[in-house]
Design an enzyme around this catalytic site. Structure first.
Site, PDB file in Angstrom:
ATOM      1  N   LYS A 255      -3.877  -8.034  -1.614  1.00  0.00           N
ATOM      2  CA  LYS A 255      -2.656  -8.296  -2.381  1.00  0.00           C
ATOM      3  C   LYS A 255      -1.643  -7.168  -2.149  1.00  0.00           C
ATOM      4  O   LYS A 255      -0.450  -7.408  -2.070  1.00  0.00           O
ATOM      5  CB  LYS A 255      -2.989  -8.374  -3.873  1.00  0.00           C
ATOM      6  CG  LYS A 255      -3.593  -9.697  -4.305  1.00  0.00           C
ATOM      7  CD  LYS A 255      -3.654  -9.827  -5.818  1.00  0.00           C
ATOM      8  CE  LYS A 255      -4.716  -8.955  -6.433  1.00  0.00           C
ATOM      9  NZ  LYS A 255      -4.930  -9.247  -7.870  1.00  0.00           N
ATOM     10  N   ARG A 256      -2.160  -5.954  -2.043  1.00  0.00           N
ATOM     11  CA  ARG A 256      -1.265  -4.798  -1.881  1.00  0.00           C
ATOM     12  C   ARG A 256      -0.486  -4.870  -0.582  1.00  0.00           C
ATOM     13  O   ARG A 256       0.623  -4.350  -0.474  1.00  0.00           O
ATOM     14  CB  ARG A 256      -2.082  -3.503  -1.930  1.00  0.00           C
ATOM     15  CG  ARG A 256      -2.664  -3.222  -3.301  1.00  0.00           C
ATOM     16  CD  ARG A 256      -3.553  -1.999  -3.285  1.00  0.00           C
ATOM     17  NE  ARG A 256      -4.235  -1.817  -4.552  1.00  0.00           N
ATOM     18  CZ  ARG A 256      -5.198  -0.939  -4.763  1.00  0.00           C
ATOM     19  NH1 ARG A 256      -5.580  -0.150  -3.776  1.00  0.00           N
ATOM     20  NH2 ARG A 256      -5.783  -0.838  -5.946  1.00  0.00           N
TER      21      ARG A 256
END
Length: 486
Positions: A255-256
């Site tokens: 996600k990062r």
């Protein structure tokens, strides 16, 4: 008596559901349901600083959208609640203090500065850092005095004289560790909240979880968890450590890093059923060559022993192919209701959207392809002379002009405008003119759509557009060709 299989999906409410997390939930669900067991949902919100408003609702919706319905959870209750960690806080302190009493944990009063000083010393000596806690050597009287004085503390696991330790994993087999190399993890933080790792152990035991499924990055921490299970005299769970889902050979999906979450994929036009089918095959090998599985079929054939040790690479092209299979396998009514919002956004004209849905069904792989592929029904695209030139169809601008004039006359004389009559008329012309079908049909499709690629052919498009609009567009094309060739 065999213990009932109980698994839990225990996400932290930190945002959207990423693919690796959803795959873990799927594997947990399949392990439980294959054995007619229970699948629990537990919200792990002990890290209040990372909690995102609305994230719990996203977790609920995602699992429901893909059919992973839970048997117990925060919203439906169960015999082992509450199912939200922050609502279970009262129990963790007692469990931590029990470990202190038995010598498997201790109070630590060290500050972050104390720990950092040790870390820097280890770096300067070129050795790996493992915190050596001086608080382990405090007397009972010293500890009590500091507690009475209100000094902040954490409860830290005590690990000493463990020697070789081992455990068995369903994926990676028998694993051995030197227990004395393990670092002593914090169990209870200074704010009274348990750490993620400690709360997991307590919750899994008190909820009778039989199988713990998690990423293989936790393999090295498992011996520490086992020491805690052993300290309480509890049975260890069955471990299933799964390899990561990778973006490529070197990078994890994350996600990062902005990699697609489940919600992103749905927004890009992928079906929840296709997504869950695809991620089931990420790191798990089915027993046959079959690739398209419904959720009940996955439950039937799932075998934890077929989970791979190797990382799985997320292939968006494979997902796109699979999504197309799902769209093409839908019955007509379900397909229409699925694509209707996209058609209504793209087409405002008086056309039969059900008929347009029929012609795009064999040709669309992702729902977001629809609007761009059908927008010509309202307004044909801007095309140039070269679009009439097609080597395979043996079409040139000159032959296109001849064909369009013949088509215009034939269609104008057509009194009964049906798909069958348009079909017969347009396919009769190449025979009359002594040319291949493409010499006639390619120019017609180009004139009607203004596009090189369309979901339907000339016949289908002409019939849906209707007689007047088809003739109007053909007239425009004839005029442009005559001007360009003059």
């Amino acid at each position: 008596m065999t213990k009932k299989v109980r698994t839990r999906f225990a996400p932290s409410p930190t945002g959207y559901m990423h693919i690796g997390n959803l795959r873990t939930a799927l594997f947990e669900y399949l392990i439980a349901k294959h054995e007619n067991g229970d699948f629990l949902l537990r919200i792990e919100d002990t890290d209040q600083g990372r909690k995102v408003e609305g994230a719990v609702d996203i977790i609920y919706k995602t699992l429901k959208d893909v059919g992973l319905n839970w048997d117990e959870g925060p919203d439906i209750g169960g015999d082992y609640g509450p199912y939200v960690q922050s609502e279970r806080l009262g129990m963790y302190k007692g469990y931590a203090e029990e470990l202190v009493k038995t010598g498997h944990a201790h109070y630590c009063f060290c500050s972050e500065e104390d720990i950092e000083a040790q870390r820097k010393e280890a770096e300067s000596l070129g050795i790996s850092f493992k915190f050596q806690d001086p608080c382990k050597h405090l007397s009972k009287e010293e500890i009590q005095a500091r507690l009475d004085a209100g000094e902040p503390y954490v409860v830290r696991q005590t690990i000493a004289n463990v020697g070789e330790t081992s455990f068995d994993d369903e994926v990676y087999g028998h694993i051995e560790f030197d227990g004395d190399l393990l670092d002593e993890q914090i169990l209870l933080k200074s704010d009274g909240f348990p750490t993620y790792n400690f709360a997991n152990i307590i919750d899994d035991h008190t909820m009778n979880i039989s199988h713990v499924v998690r990423g293989n990055e936790y393999l090295s921490s498992t011996p520490k968890y086992n020491l805690i299970y052993d300290a309480y005299g509890w049975d260890r769970p069955t471990y299933v450590h799964v390899p990561p889902v990778m973006k490529d050979e070197h990078q994890k999906l994350s996600k990062r890093n902005g990699d697609a979450s489940f919600q992103d994929l749905v927004a890009k036009g992928y079906l929840p059923a296709a997504i869950i089918n695809y991620i089931a095959l990420l790191g798990w090998a089915p027993p046959t060559e079959q690739e398209i599985y419904s959720l009940p079929e996955l439950i039937e054939v799932f075998d934890v022993k077929r989970i791979s040790k190797s990382p799985a690479i997320f292939d968006i092209d494979k997902l796109t192919w699979m999504n197309g299979i799902y769209l093409r396998n839908m019955d007509e009514d379900t397909y229409f209701e699925t694509v209707r919002p996209y058609l209504e956004r793209a087409i405002k004209g008086p056309y039969d959207l059900k008929e347009i849905a029929k012609i795009i069904q064999p040709r669309i792989d992702v729902l977001t392809q629809i609007e761009e592929s059908v927008d010509f029904f309202d307004k044909p695209g801007d095309y140039d002379l070269e679009m009439y030139r097609h080597k395979k169809m043996k079409s040139t601008p000159e032959s296109a002009l001849t064909a369009l004039k013949a088509v215009r006359t034939a269609l104008e004389n057509l009194e009964d405008w049906t798909e069958e009559s348009v079909h017969e008329t347009l396919l009769a012309l190449p025979k009359e003119m002594g040319v291949k079908n493409g010499v006639v049909l390619w120019p017609v499709r180009t004139a009607l759509s203004g596009k090189q690629f369309t979901p339907g052919g000339a016949i289908e498009i002409a019939w849906i557009l209707g007689k007047d609009e088809s003739l109007r567009r053909i007239d425009t094309a004839i005029a442009r060709l005559e001007a360009a060739l003059a």
